[in-house]
Design a protein around this motif. Structure first.
Motif, PDB file in Angstrom:
ATOM      1  N   THR A 251       0.852  -1.194  -0.043  1.00  0.00           N
ATOM      2  CA  THR A 251       0.084   0.049   0.090  1.00  0.00           C
ATOM      3  C   THR A 251       0.796   1.153  -0.196  1.00  0.00           C
ATOM      4  N   GLU A 252       0.467   2.384  -0.648  1.00  0.00           N
ATOM      5  CA  GLU A 252       1.117   3.606  -0.390  1.00  0.00           C
ATOM      6  C   GLU A 252       1.502   4.169   1.002  1.00  0.00           C
ATOM      7  N   GLU A 253       0.572   3.868   1.789  1.00  0.00           N
ATOM      8  CA  GLU A 253       0.640   4.114   3.220  1.00  0.00           C
ATOM      9  C   GLU A 253       1.518   3.526   3.877  1.00  0.00           C
ATOM     10  N   SER A 254       1.863   2.073   3.506  1.00  0.00           N
ATOM     11  CA  SER A 254       2.845   1.379   4.314  1.00  0.00           C
ATOM     12  C   SER A 254       4.216   1.823   3.763  1.00  0.00           C
ATOM     13  N   ALA A 255       4.259   1.943   2.477  1.00  0.00           N
ATOM     14  CA  ALA A 255       5.637   2.562   1.814  1.00  0.00           C
ATOM     15  C   ALA A 255       5.810   3.802   2.349  1.00  0.00           C
ATOM     16  N   LEU A 280       6.964   0.785  -5.701  1.00  0.00           N
ATOM     17  CA  LEU A 280       6.106   1.402  -4.474  1.00  0.00           C
ATOM     18  C   LEU A 280       7.052   2.157  -3.526  1.00  0.00           C
ATOM     19  N   LEU A 281       8.015   1.206  -3.111  1.00  0.00           N
ATOM     20  CA  LEU A 281       8.892   1.970  -2.104  1.00  0.00           C
ATOM     21  C   LEU A 281       9.986   2.991  -2.650  1.00  0.00           C
ATOM     22  N   MET A 282      10.460   2.875  -3.930  1.00  0.00           N
ATOM     23  CA  MET A 282      11.217   3.590  -4.527  1.00  0.00           C
ATOM     24  C   MET A 282      10.356   5.055  -4.692  1.00  0.00           C
ATOM     25  N   ARG A 283       9.147   5.129  -4.967  1.00  0.00           N
ATOM     26  CA  ARG A 283       8.678   6.205  -5.279  1.00  0.00           C
ATOM     27  C   ARG A 283       8.461   7.281  -3.725  1.00  0.00           C
ATOM     28  N   ALA A 284       8.279   6.473  -2.874  1.00  0.00           N
ATOM     29  CA  ALA A 284       7.924   6.887  -1.564  1.00  0.00           C
ATOM     30  C   ALA A 284       9.263   7.702  -0.911  1.00  0.00           C
TER      31      ALA A 284
END
Length: 358
Positions: A251-255, A280-284
């Protein structure tokens, strides 16, 4: 002088109703007779034995491809469907290949592989039956699967089978029990897909790039341990790699939560469970102002096309899987000649692919 009469006026007699005979509904058409193999034989211009050989996929009898095509086309035109139970009695087994399905998605790479396998088995005249096995133990699953009398079972490893479970399935008529996973099971054909190699290739690549403080993303979603646990073990096995387990949901929230505390972790690289988690994590991380790969080198797995469209392009582990046709032919051989397919067969190779994110 006229006088009006006070005598009551007799009611007028009711008009007689016309009596119509209700229309008789037209008779329903008689149901069409169920087509038989004799009908197929007449339409195709062959014998009933030939129809049986073709539609039962008999391999002991040589029948030309044009004749096979004529029989199949005639059967399709007539809507003829062989009786599965009768066919099973004649053959001594069903044509069911049981595929216990995972209750969680394992990613596009493996989903495409499993779809291709099912199509290939269908072309070999097997009926693929997917069976949800969520929450079943090995003994429970083996008994439930055995009730369907499959000719083969392809276990993806979601349920841990034992030699006793394999024997239960074989007593019920399974001519082949095939396991796909990191380890084999006594009595079954082991088609090994060593996920530990994926983690080892990823961590070795990062260490070679001078990054040895590596966070390993482990999905929080249930059911992915079959893949994530050996990938973590593989990363931990690399000399020089200091790994830290980082649980993260898809999820975006977790990342975003993980990226928000990244600077406090003291890590200079991350190996994500697969490319989707990595992206997902790289974007965050970038949203937090961290530079990739300057501050954090990011590594994924599965080599999805979309990873090459990112900027920076995603480094990954490219996984070579067998084609569905290849695996289906192994299943077919195991069914026809169980003694021919023995031992362990390695089905997967992994290669690190360096791109801009590392």
């Amino acid at each position: 002088m006229s006088h009006s009469s006070n005598a009551p006026i007799p009611p007028s007699s009711p008009k007689p109703r016309s009596r119509r005979t209700p229309a008789t509904p037209p008779p329903e058409p008689a149901p069409a007779p169920v087509p038989t193999s004799a009908d197929v034989a007449r339409l195709a211009g062959v014998s009933r034995a030939t129809v049986s050989y073709v539609l039962n996929n008999a391999e002991a009898v040589r029948i030309s491809e044009p004749t096979r095509r004529k029989v199949r086309e005639a059967a399709e035109e007539l809507g003829y469907v062989p009786h599965a139970a009768a066919r099973s009695l004649r053959a001594g087994h069903t044509r069911i290949v049981l595929l216990p399905t995972s209750h969680v998605p394992v990613g596009p790479l493996y989903s495409a592989f499993l779809n291709e396998l099912q199509w290939a088995l269908r072309r070999l005249d097997y009926t693929v039956v997917q069976y949800g096995s969520l929450g079943l133990t090995g003994d429970e699953a083996a008994r439930a699967w055995a009730e369907l009398r499959p000719v083969a079972v392809i276990s993806l490893g979601e349920v841990s089978l034992s030699a006793h479970n394999v024997a239960t399935l074989k007593r019920a008529g399974a001519r082949a029990v095939i396991t796909l996973g990191p380890v084999g099971v006594p009595g079954a054909h082991a088609l090994v897909m060593d996920q530990a190699e994926v983690g080892a290739r990823a961590a070795a690549h990062l260490v070679e790039r001078g990054r040895n403080r590596i966070g390993v993303i482990v999905p929080e979603e249930d059911g992915l341990e079959l893949f994530s646990a050996p990938r973590l073990a593989g990363a931990r096995s690399v000399p020089g790699a200091r790994t830290q387990v980082l649980p993260m949901a898809y999820t975006e929230e977790s990342a975003a939560e993980l990226a928000g505390r990244w600077r406090s972790l003291g890590l200079d690289a991350v190996f994500a469970y697969n490319d989707e988690y990595a992206m997902l994590l790289m974007r965050a991380l970038q949203d937090e102002g961290l530079d990739v790969p300057g501050d954090v080198a990011v590594m994924g797995a599965d080599d999805l096309l979309i990873g090459r469209l990112l900027r920076p392009r995603l480094s990954t582990v490219q996984i070579e899987l067998p084609t569905g046709d290849h695996l289906a032919s192994l299943v077919d051989r195991a069914v026809r000649e169980p003694s021919e397919i023995t031992g362990r067969h390695d089905l997967m190779s992994a290669t690190a692919v360096r791109r801009e994110s590392t």
